[in-house]
Write a protein that holds these residues in place. Structure first.
Motif, PDB file in Angstrom:
ATOM      1  N   PRO A 137      86.520  38.704 -17.981  1.00 46.72           N
ATOM      2  CA  PRO A 137      87.140  38.214 -19.221  1.00 46.72           C
ATOM      3  C   PRO A 137      88.168  37.106 -18.976  1.00 46.72           C
ATOM      4  O   PRO A 137      88.319  36.202 -19.792  1.00 46.72           O
ATOM      5  N   GLU A 138      88.858  37.164 -17.853  1.00 42.35           N
ATOM      6  CA  GLU A 138      89.878  36.145 -17.553  1.00 42.35           C
ATOM      7  C   GLU A 138      89.241  34.767 -17.386  1.00 42.35           C
ATOM      8  O   GLU A 138      89.791  33.758 -17.832  1.00 42.35           O
ATOM      9  N   VAL A 139      88.068  34.715 -16.756  1.00 43.27           N
ATOM     10  CA  VAL A 139      87.363  33.440 -16.595  1.00 43.27           C
ATOM     11  C   VAL A 139      87.001  32.879 -17.967  1.00 43.27           C
ATOM     12  O   VAL A 139      87.174  31.688 -18.231  1.00 43.27           O
ATOM     13  N   ARG A 195      88.516  33.567 -20.852  1.00 45.68           N
ATOM     14  CA  ARG A 195      89.756  33.152 -21.516  1.00 45.68           C
ATOM     15  C   ARG A 195      90.209  31.789 -20.985  1.00 45.68           C
ATOM     16  O   ARG A 195      90.648  30.914 -21.738  1.00 45.68           O
ATOM     17  N   ASN A 196      90.111  31.592 -19.657  1.00 49.25           N
ATOM     18  CA  ASN A 196      90.470  30.304 -19.056  1.00 49.25           C
ATOM     19  C   ASN A 196      89.565  29.191 -19.576  1.00 49.25           C
ATOM     20  O   ASN A 196      90.030  28.071 -19.823  1.00 49.25           O
ATOM     21  N   ALA A 197      88.279  29.497 -19.741  1.00 48.09           N
ATOM     22  CA  ALA A 197      87.345  28.496 -20.261  1.00 48.09           C
ATOM     23  C   ALA A 197      87.726  28.103 -21.684  1.00 48.09           C
ATOM     24  O   ALA A 197      87.708  26.919 -22.036  1.00 48.09           O
ATOM     25  N   ALA A 198      88.093  29.083 -22.503  1.00 43.21           N
ATOM     26  CA  ALA A 198      88.512  28.784 -23.876  1.00 43.21           C
ATOM     27  C   ALA A 198      89.780  27.937 -23.876  1.00 43.21           C
ATOM     28  O   ALA A 198      89.879  26.945 -24.623  1.00 43.21           O
ATOM     29  N   ALA A 199      90.742  28.277 -23.047  1.00 47.60           N
ATOM     30  CA  ALA A 199      91.989  27.507 -22.960  1.00 47.60           C
ATOM     31  C   ALA A 199      91.703  26.081 -22.490  1.00 47.60           C
ATOM     32  O   ALA A 199      92.297  25.118 -22.997  1.00 47.60           O
ATOM     33  N   TYR A 200      90.804  25.921 -21.542  1.00 45.55           N
ATOM     34  CA  TYR A 200      90.416  24.611 -21.020  1.00 45.55           C
ATOM     35  C   TYR A 200      89.832  23.750 -22.137  1.00 45.55           C
ATOM     36  O   TYR A 200      90.179  22.581 -22.282  1.00 45.55           O
TER      37      TYR A 200
END
Length: 144
Positions: free
Chosen positions: A111-113, A115-120
Motif C-alpha cells: 500500500p505504501e508504494v 500511496r507514493n505513486a498517488a502523491a507523485y
C-alpha cells in the motif's frame, strides 16, 4: 405473441424466435442460452473451489462494488478477476485485469508504494524543483 414461422422456435429462456438449428432435437432452450448457462455455472464452480466464495457471492460482491473494478472504478466488458492476497489467501475484491495483473504486482501489493505513486502524480517533484517542462509532443503549455 405470434407463433414463430416454419423452421423457427421460440426459446423459453430468452423468448427470441430462433432457427431450428439453434435447438437440440427436442430442446426448448436455444444453444446461445444453454452455453451462457454453462459458462456461468462453470465460473461459479471455479470461484467456489478456488476462492471459497459461496454460490452467488461473486455477483453480490460485483453488485456491492457497483459493477466496476475495486481499484480503478472502471466498468469492464469482461468478467472481473477475484483478487486475493497471495501470502494469506484472503479474498480482497474484484478487479480488472490491468489492476490485478499489472498494478498490484508492480507495486508488490504494498500500500505504501501505491500511496507514493498517488502523491507523485498529484505533486510531481520535477515540477516542484524545475517548474513546468513539457515533452516534445506537448511543447505548448496547456491553457489554464
Amino acid at each position: 405473441m405470434s407463433e414463430p414461422r416454419a423452421g423457427y422456435r421460440r426459446c423459453t429462456r430468452c423468448e427470441k424466435n430462433r432457427a431450428e438449428r439453434f435447438f437440440a432435437p427436442k430442446g426448448r432452450v436455444c444453444s446461445t442460452c444453454r452455453k451462457a448457462t454453462r459458462r456461468a455455472a462453470s465460473h461459479e464452480a471455479r470461484v467456489t473451489t478456488t476462492y471459497g466464495l459461496e454460490p452467488g457471492e461473486y455477483q453480490a460482491l460485483l453488485d456491492y462494488q457497483g459493477g466496476v473494478c475495486a481499484i480503478c472504478r472502471q466498468p469492464r466488458r469482461y468478467r472481473l478477476d477475484v483478487d486475493h492476497d497471495h501470502k494469506t489467501g484472503l479474498v480482497r475484491g474484484l478487479t480488472c485485469r490491468l489492476c490485478n495483473r499489472r498494478i498490484l504486482p508492480g507495486a508488490k501489493d504494498d500500500p505504501e508504494v501505491l500511496r507514493n505513486a498517488a502523491a507523485y502524480l498529484e505533486s510531481p517533484p520535477a515540477v516542484q524543483f524545475l517548474g513546468p517542462r513539457f515533452h516534445v509532443d506537448n511543447r505548448e503549455a496547456p491553457d489554464e
